[in-house]
Structures are given as structure tokens and as C-alpha cells.
Scaffold this motif. Structure first.
Motif, PDB file in Angstrom:
ATOM      1  N   TYR A  94       8.364   3.321   3.711  1.00  0.00           N
ATOM      2  CA  TYR A  94       7.293   2.520   4.293  1.00  0.00           C
ATOM      3  C   TYR A  94       7.869   1.563   5.317  1.00  0.00           C
ATOM      4  O   TYR A  94       9.076   1.308   5.371  1.00  0.00           O
ATOM      5  CB  TYR A  94       6.540   1.750   3.203  1.00  0.00           C
ATOM      6  CG  TYR A  94       7.330   0.630   2.561  1.00  0.00           C
ATOM      7  CD1 TYR A  94       7.143  -0.685   2.967  1.00  0.00           C
ATOM      8  CD2 TYR A  94       8.273   0.885   1.559  1.00  0.00           C
ATOM      9  CE1 TYR A  94       7.870  -1.722   2.392  1.00  0.00           C
ATOM     10  CE2 TYR A  94       8.997  -0.136   0.986  1.00  0.00           C
ATOM     11  CZ  TYR A  94       8.789  -1.436   1.405  1.00  0.00           C
ATOM     12  OH  TYR A  94       9.509  -2.458   0.828  1.00  0.00           O
TER      13      TYR A  94
ATOM     14  N   GLU B 271       0.836  -1.201   0.000  1.00  0.00           N
ATOM     15  CA  GLU B 271       0.000   0.000   0.000  1.00  0.00           C
ATOM     16  C   GLU B 271       0.874   1.256   0.000  1.00  0.00           C
ATOM     17  O   GLU B 271       1.969   1.272   0.563  1.00  0.00           O
ATOM     18  CB  GLU B 271      -0.906   0.010   1.231  1.00  0.00           C
ATOM     19  CG  GLU B 271      -1.941  -1.110   1.257  1.00  0.00           C
ATOM     20  CD  GLU B 271      -2.945  -0.981   0.127  1.00  0.00           C
ATOM     21  OE1 GLU B 271      -3.314   0.162  -0.216  1.00  0.00           O
ATOM     22  OE2 GLU B 271      -3.358  -2.016  -0.425  1.00  0.00           O
ATOM     23  N   HIS B 272       0.373   2.309  -0.633  1.00  0.00           N
ATOM     24  CA  HIS B 272       1.100   3.583  -0.630  1.00  0.00           C
ATOM     25  C   HIS B 272       0.119   4.704  -0.289  1.00  0.00           C
ATOM     26  O   HIS B 272      -1.105   4.505  -0.305  1.00  0.00           O
ATOM     27  CB  HIS B 272       1.772   3.825  -1.986  1.00  0.00           C
ATOM     28  CG  HIS B 272       0.806   3.911  -3.131  1.00  0.00           C
ATOM     29  ND1 HIS B 272       0.051   5.043  -3.389  1.00  0.00           N
ATOM     30  CD2 HIS B 272       0.464   3.009  -4.089  1.00  0.00           C
ATOM     31  CE1 HIS B 272      -0.701   4.837  -4.445  1.00  0.00           C
ATOM     32  NE2 HIS B 272      -0.480   3.615  -4.892  1.00  0.00           N
ATOM     33  N   HIS B 273       0.666   5.853   0.007  1.00  0.00           N
ATOM     34  CA  HIS B 273      -0.168   6.963   0.465  1.00  0.00           C
ATOM     35  C   HIS B 273      -0.357   8.036  -0.606  1.00  0.00           C
ATOM     36  O   HIS B 273      -0.948   9.075  -0.334  1.00  0.00           O
ATOM     37  CB  HIS B 273       0.467   7.604   1.709  1.00  0.00           C
ATOM     38  CG  HIS B 273       1.766   8.308   1.418  1.00  0.00           C
ATOM     39  ND1 HIS B 273       2.969   7.631   1.351  1.00  0.00           N
ATOM     40  CD2 HIS B 273       2.050   9.613   1.160  1.00  0.00           C
ATOM     41  CE1 HIS B 273       3.933   8.488   1.079  1.00  0.00           C
ATOM     42  NE2 HIS B 273       3.417   9.694   0.953  1.00  0.00           N
TER      43      HIS B 273
ATOM     44  N   GLU C  43       8.855   6.378  -2.009  1.00  0.00           N
ATOM     45  CA  GLU C  43       8.247   6.556  -0.690  1.00  0.00           C
ATOM     46  C   GLU C  43       8.945   5.682   0.339  1.00  0.00           C
ATOM     47  O   GLU C  43       9.555   4.668   0.017  1.00  0.00           O
ATOM     48  CB  GLU C  43       6.758   6.233  -0.724  1.00  0.00           C
ATOM     49  CG  GLU C  43       6.420   4.772  -0.683  1.00  0.00           C
ATOM     50  CD  GLU C  43       4.982   4.506  -0.255  1.00  0.00           C
ATOM     51  OE1 GLU C  43       4.288   5.473   0.093  1.00  0.00           O
ATOM     52  OE2 GLU C  43       4.573   3.345  -0.254  1.00  0.00           O
TER      53      GLU C  43
END
Length: 345
Positions: free
Chosen positions: A233, A48-50, A231
Motif C-alpha cells: 500500500y 484501507e485494504h483491497h 498487501e
């Protein structure tokens, strides 16, 4: 595994049809030719990423008498923030009528769905021709062909005469629609991505960044455009890791996509980001899009030096010209490497 000579023969046979990828789709192929197979597995985001691609409302800056300096400043700040972080954003309330955008997409789709004989008149890789159609420009140099056909219309130093533009596109691409941008808009690229029977083996567009100042993309609602963003994480052991993730760009009707090109990253000394992006193949479609590239590579501007604007710190790039960047990018091809690396100090 096919030999180089076998691959060359297959490429030439495909090219000689002048039917493009659309011709393969029309023939009802259920397996794609090996010339379209990408050599490595096509990587996808596995966590998942934001990230959310910003959608910027331009109405406060283009609202006529209701526009105020503060409202305009808010829009400029939003564009600046998107350019500094993601390098991609979408715009709404931009003033381009919905009917015009729909007509442009319909015109490009109409060209690509013409009989082969009509399209073949424009097929070829002669950059001296202002209007040309091909599968991909580097078909004979790339590691794998893309599942896509493209119509190119060069708009600089001036738009081609109407008789040189395909009939399906003449009403939407003449003088009058783009007059205000004629000083910097160099090219329109109308892409057509047929449904792919084996989308896991190929790409619609290989990962790349754009050698321009800005690119503006009008797309339909099929989707498939992705950008590569970095990103941090947490893994399963709660350890911080950094990873590049593919982020979908939503296919929002009436919301063109704007992305920062390599020229702007250079002159901003890395303040603005030109990020890599791609189009994944899909079993649905066709996907239709029109890309506008803002740069000028004519005699008057191609030798102009791109000087860095340095607010603080040291220069990260050597000086270059538009012509050098475009030529390097064309020779390198969309191989997944940054076209800016050879300029870094």
C-alpha cells in the motif's frame, strides 16, 4: 501483575468450575479475569485494504446433468486461484440443505447453553475421549485464555456411539450425515463465543493456522472471523509499503468457509497458502460455529510421509508426517508463529 503461582491458581479455579466461559457470562461479569488478558494490544487494520474473500458458486460443478467439463473447470480454477492467493474462500450452492446447517448450529448452541451439570460430564483434556468439552485445549500453557468454549467430537477412525454424544447433538452427528467423508474427516469442533464485556482485552480465538489439509467452517451471522493477509500500500508520502492486514470474513448465511491447512501448503511446496486467522471478541453474541478438519492421524496414516509435489524450483520443506505436524502444533499452541517454520529448508 500476578505471579505465576497466582495465575496457576486462577486457571485451576476457572477450570474446576467446568462451566467454561459461558459460566462467567451467565454470572454477569462486567470485567474479565486477568487470565483472559492478552499480553500485547490486539492489533487491528489501520488502513484501507483491497481484499475481498472470494465466494465461489459450486453449482456449475454439482449441477448433475447440466454440468459440463468446461463449467467444472471454471469452478476448479476459481478454487485454485483462491487457494494460491488468500488461502480462504466461501462456497454457495454446495448441496448441503439449509435446514441441516441450521440444525447443526442449533445443536452446538443447545449443548453450550445446557446447565453446567449436564456439560460437566464431558469436560476434560483427555485426548483418549472421543467427545470432550473445554474452554481451550492449552489453558495451562497459553499466555492468555480465549473467550470461547468448545465441544470436540472425534469422527475418526469412526464416529462415537450415539450414547457418548451429548443428547442435543445426537440427531445431527450420527452415522449417515458424513459417510462420504469418513475416510478423511477427523474432527468436529463446535465453538461458542459468549458476549464479552471487555472485547478489547481478549480474543475469541488466538491467531493460528490449521494443521490439516482443509478446514470447513460453518458459522452463524454474528461475525468476528478474520484472516491475516499481506498487501502493498501507499503511505501518506506515496511510498510503497508492505503490511499484514486483518481482513474480515463475511458471515454469509449458508456459505461455509473453506481454508487451506498447513499439510496442503507443505505438499504443494508453498503454492497453496495456509494463512493465519483469528476470531475477535465482541460485545454481541453468542457467536456459534462448527469447524470440520480434514486429516487423518490414526495408526494407518499418521506415519505416512507427506511428500512434496514440486512443479518447478527447489523443495522448500523437508519431508514430514501428519503425526509430527499435529504433535508440534499441539506443543507449540496458538502462539502466533507459523507451525511450518521448523520444516523449512
Amino acid at each position: 501483575m500476578a505471579s505465576n503461582s497466582d495465575r496457576l491458581c486462577a486457571l485451576k479455579a476457572f477450570d474446576d468450575t467446568k462451566a467454561g466461559v459461558k459460566g462467567l457470562a451467565d454470572a454477569g461479569v462486567t470485567t474479565i479475569p486477568s487470565i483472559f488478558h492478552h499480553p500485547l494490544p490486539i492489533e487491528h487494520t489501520d488502513h484501507e485494504h483491497h481484499f475481498t474473500i472470494p465466494v465461489i458458486d459450486l453449482a456449475p460443478a454439482t449441477g448433475g446433468t447440466t454440468t459440463t467439463p468446461s463449467k467444472r473447470a471454471e469452478v476448479v480454477a476459481a478454487v485454485k486461484a483462491a487457494a494460491e492467493t488468500m488461502g480462504f474462500f466461501q462456497v454457495v450452492n454446495h448441496g448441503v440443505p439449509k435446514a441441516v446447517m441450521s440444525e447443526m448450529l442449533a445443536a452446538v448452541r443447545g449443548f453450550h447453553e445446557e446447565p453446567v451439570g449436564a456439560k460437566a460430564l464431558y469436560y476434560g483434556r483427555d485426548y483418549g475421549r472421543p467427545v470432550r468439552y473445554w474452554s481451550i485445549f492449552d489453558l495451562f500453557q497459553s499466555q492468555a485464555a480465549n473467550w470461547r468454549d468448545t465441544l470436540i467430537i472425534d469422527t475418526a477412525p469412526e464416529l462415537p456411539p450415539p450414547e457418548e454424544i451429548p443428547p442435543t447433538c445426537r440427531s445431527i452427528a450420527p452415522n449417515g450425515h458424513l459417510e462420504e467423508d469418513a475416510a478423511c474427516l477427523e474432527r468436529l469442533a463446535g465453538h461458542y463465543y459468549p458476549p464479552c464485556p471487555e472485547p478489547h482485552l481478549t480474543l475469541g480465538t488466538t491467531r493460528h493456522s490449521d494443521p490439516c489439509f482443509l478446514a470447513v467452517l460453518l458459522q452463524d451471522t454474528v461475525g468476528g472471523l478474520q484472516v491475516l493477509l499481506e498487501e502493498d500500500y501507499d503511505d501518506n508520502n506515496n511510498k510503497k509499503k508492505s503490511s499484514a492486514v486483518w481482513v474480515d470474513v463475511p458471515a454469509v448465511e449458508g456459505a461455509p468457509v473453506v481454508n487451506i491447512g498447513g499439510f496442503l501448503q507443505i505438499v504443494s511446496n508453498d503454492r497453496f497458502k495456509s494463512v493465519e486467522h483469528r476470531v475477535v471478541s465482541q460485545s454481541v453474541g453468542p457467536r456459534v460455529s462448527v469447524a470440520c478438519f480434514f486429516r487423518r492421524q490414526d495408526v494407518a496414516t499418521s506415519t505416512r510421509v507427506l511428500a512434496l509435489i514440486i512443479a518447478e524450483g527447489e523443495a522448500r520443506y523437508r519431508s514430514t508426517t501428519m503425526a509430527e505436524l499435529v504433535q508440534h502444533n499441539r506443543a507449540k499452541g496458538p502462539d502466533g508463529s507459523s507451525a511450518l517454520q521448523h520444516l523449512r529448508l
